[in-house]
Design a protein around this motif. Structure first.
Motif, PDB file in Angstrom:
ATOM      1  N   ASN A   7       0.849  -1.191   0.000  1.00 60.59           N
ATOM      2  CA  ASN A   7       0.000   0.000   0.000  1.00 60.59           C
ATOM      3  C   ASN A   7       0.885   1.242   0.000  1.00 60.59           C
ATOM      4  O   ASN A   7       2.120   1.132  -0.082  1.00 60.59           O
ATOM      5  N   ASP A   8       0.249   2.401   0.068  1.00 61.90           N
ATOM      6  CA  ASP A   8       1.051   3.630   0.222  1.00 61.90           C
ATOM      7  C   ASP A   8       0.693   4.381   1.505  1.00 61.90           C
ATOM      8  O   ASP A   8       1.303   5.392   1.815  1.00 61.90           O
ATOM      9  N   ASP A   9      -0.294   3.868   2.254  1.00 59.61           N
ATOM     10  CA  ASP A   9      -0.698   4.535   3.495  1.00 59.61           C
ATOM     11  C   ASP A   9       0.134   4.073   4.687  1.00 59.61           C
ATOM     12  O   ASP A   9      -0.054   4.579   5.799  1.00 59.61           O
ATOM     13  N   GLY A  10       1.015   3.097   4.469  1.00 57.13           N
ATOM     14  CA  GLY A  10       1.862   2.602   5.548  1.00 57.13           C
ATOM     15  C   GLY A  10       1.322   1.313   6.143  1.00 57.13           C
ATOM     16  O   GLY A  10       0.117   1.032   6.081  1.00 57.13           O
ATOM     17  N   ARG A  36       5.786   4.087   6.929  1.00 53.13           N
ATOM     18  CA  ARG A  36       5.002   5.269   7.266  1.00 53.13           C
ATOM     19  C   ARG A  36       4.168   5.686   6.053  1.00 53.13           C
ATOM     20  O   ARG A  36       4.303   5.113   4.970  1.00 53.13           O
ATOM     21  N   GLN A  37       3.352   6.691   6.266  1.00 55.95           N
ATOM     22  CA  GLN A  37       2.489   7.227   5.210  1.00 55.95           C
ATOM     23  C   GLN A  37       3.326   7.679   4.000  1.00 55.95           C
ATOM     24  O   GLN A  37       4.227   8.508   4.135  1.00 55.95           O
ATOM     25  N   ARG A  38       3.074   7.105   2.830  1.00 52.59           N
ATOM     26  CA  ARG A  38       3.797   7.504   1.617  1.00 52.59           C
ATOM     27  C   ARG A  38       2.838   7.800   0.467  1.00 52.59           C
ATOM     28  O   ARG A  38       3.179   7.592  -0.697  1.00 52.59           O
ATOM     29  N   SER A  39       1.642   8.301   0.794  1.00 51.51           N
ATOM     30  CA  SER A  39       0.688   8.641  -0.266  1.00 51.51           C
ATOM     31  C   SER A  39       1.263   9.722  -1.162  1.00 51.51           C
ATOM     32  O   SER A  39       2.061  10.555  -0.719  1.00 51.51           O
ATOM     33  N   ALA A  40       0.862   9.703  -2.428  1.00 51.24           N
ATOM     34  CA  ALA A  40       1.310  10.668  -3.442  1.00 51.24           C
ATOM     35  C   ALA A  40       2.806  10.560  -3.718  1.00 51.24           C
ATOM     36  O   ALA A  40       3.422  11.518  -4.152  1.00 51.24           O
ATOM     37  N   ILE A  94      -5.903  -1.457   0.876  1.00 52.16           N
ATOM     38  CA  ILE A  94      -6.978  -0.644   0.282  1.00 52.16           C
ATOM     39  C   ILE A  94      -6.711   0.795   0.668  1.00 52.16           C
ATOM     40  O   ILE A  94      -6.594   1.095   1.863  1.00 52.16           O
ATOM     41  N   ASN A  95      -6.599   1.653  -0.335  1.00 51.66           N
ATOM     42  CA  ASN A  95      -6.248   3.050  -0.041  1.00 51.66           C
ATOM     43  C   ASN A  95      -7.405   3.805   0.600  1.00 51.66           C
ATOM     44  O   ASN A  95      -8.555   3.610   0.234  1.00 51.66           O
ATOM     45  N   ALA A  96      -7.056   4.674   1.534  1.00 50.33           N
ATOM     46  CA  ALA A  96      -8.045   5.558   2.147  1.00 50.33           C
ATOM     47  C   ALA A  96      -8.183   6.800   1.275  1.00 50.33           C
ATOM     48  O   ALA A  96      -7.446   7.770   1.436  1.00 50.33           O
ATOM     49  N   GLY A 108       0.656   6.535  -5.075  1.00 54.21           N
ATOM     50  CA  GLY A 108       1.536   5.428  -4.721  1.00 54.21           C
ATOM     51  C   GLY A 108       0.806   4.096  -4.801  1.00 54.21           C
ATOM     52  O   GLY A 108       1.391   3.069  -5.126  1.00 54.21           O
ATOM     53  N   THR A 109      -0.490   4.121  -4.493  1.00 51.22           N
ATOM     54  CA  THR A 109      -1.304   2.902  -4.568  1.00 51.22           C
ATOM     55  C   THR A 109      -1.296   2.337  -5.985  1.00 51.22           C
ATOM     56  O   THR A 109      -1.040   1.148  -6.194  1.00 51.22           O
ATOM     57  N   ALA A 110      -1.599   3.214  -6.961  1.00 51.14           N
ATOM     58  CA  ALA A 110      -1.626   2.762  -8.354  1.00 51.14           C
ATOM     59  C   ALA A 110      -0.223   2.365  -8.817  1.00 51.14           C
ATOM     60  O   ALA A 110      -0.057   1.371  -9.531  1.00 51.14           O
TER      61      ALA A 110
HETATM   62 MN    MN Z   1      -2.712   6.594   0.166  1.00 51.32          MN
END
Ligand code: MN
Length: 254
Positions: A7-10, A36-40, A94-96, A108-110
């Motif tokens: 995932n990318d949310d950690g 850790r959180q790595r969204s975007a 599953i991304n938030a 990051g999810t995609a």
């Molecule tokens: Mn995310």
């Protein structure tokens, strides 16, 4: 079936925990996720500092590692080093929050799913579009798509980008096969001043309302339907190739 979850949310995010718990009866699960959180973080990879993988106790039945890197790092390290046997599928999420339209360039999810697909492994990216972040319906949809993907396969360099409206499973209006829509933002940078008197900017973005046709991910989700988009990274503008040939580009002196 062996599934690699990323995932990318950690690794502590509820979305990946729900996914692991909801799939462990149909597959052997390996979780490799950012610490850790790595969204975007898009498709970034880490080249100028060491990557470390630390074993995490999520569930006795699941092998899990946290990585001090990006989602794409997680998939690369998992496939090259951490997985004793190659996974049959990469599932990212599953991304938030939604990942629709050209948002997937930043996602990051995609990108974690794309990395799996680029390495020849069928991949699915799943995002729960909005609050409330109750992952039960998204897990059920992911199970269905994982089993269908296992049975039918996916062509090379292709992943499924899935967006689930934030309602109970029984309230979903169906599953739509879609194309990527358009999501336009007005960029916003909130100006602040730090305790040392220096300016800084906090980046956000405001989604602009837009008409979206029903065959897009944005349109499907607006109609309360789960959106499933086949995505392939192929950025060449085929239509412009002939035009550029007509420019007759030559080195000077040729
Ligand atoms: Mn995310």
């Amino acid at each position: 079936m062996h599934l690699l979850l990323v995932n990318d949310d950690g690794i502590q995010a509820p979305g990946i925990g729900a996914l692991a718990a909801g799939l462990k009866d149909i597959a052997r699960i390996t979780v490799v996720a950012p610490e850790r959180q790595r969204s975007a973080s898009s498709h970034a990879i880490t080249l100028h500092k060491p990557l470390r993988a630390r074993t995490v106790e999520l569930d006795p039945a699941i092998t899990a590692y946290e990585i001090n890197g990006t989602p794409a790092d997680c998939v690369k390290l998992a496939l090259a080093v951490l997985c004793r046997t190659p996974p049959d599928m990469v599932i990212s999420g599953i991304n938030a929050g939604a990942n629709m339209g050209l948002d997937i360039l930043y996602s990051g999810t995609a990108s974690a799913a794309a990395e799996g697909a680029l390495q020849g492994i069928p991949a699915i990216a799943v995002s729960l579009v909005d609050e409330p972040f109750d992952y039960a319906a998204s897990v059920r949809i992911t199970r269905l798509l994982a089993e269908k993907t296992k049975a039918c396969g996916l062509p090379g360099h292709t992943f499924l980008n899935v967006n689930v409206p934030p309602v109970d499973y029984g309230k979903l209006a169906g599953i739509a096969v879609t194309r990527l829509g358009v999501r336009a933002y007005r960029n916003t940078f909130e100006h602040r001043v730090d305790p040392l008197g220096r300016d800084y900017y906090w980046q956000a973005g405001e989604i602009l309302p837009e008409e979206s046709s029903a065959d897009t991910d944005v349109g499907a989700v607006a109609a309360n339907r789960v959106s499933v988009t086949p995505v392939r990274f192929d950025f060449t503008n085929e239509a412009l190739l002939a035009t550029l040939h007509a420019w007759t580009l030559r080195l000077e002196g040729d």
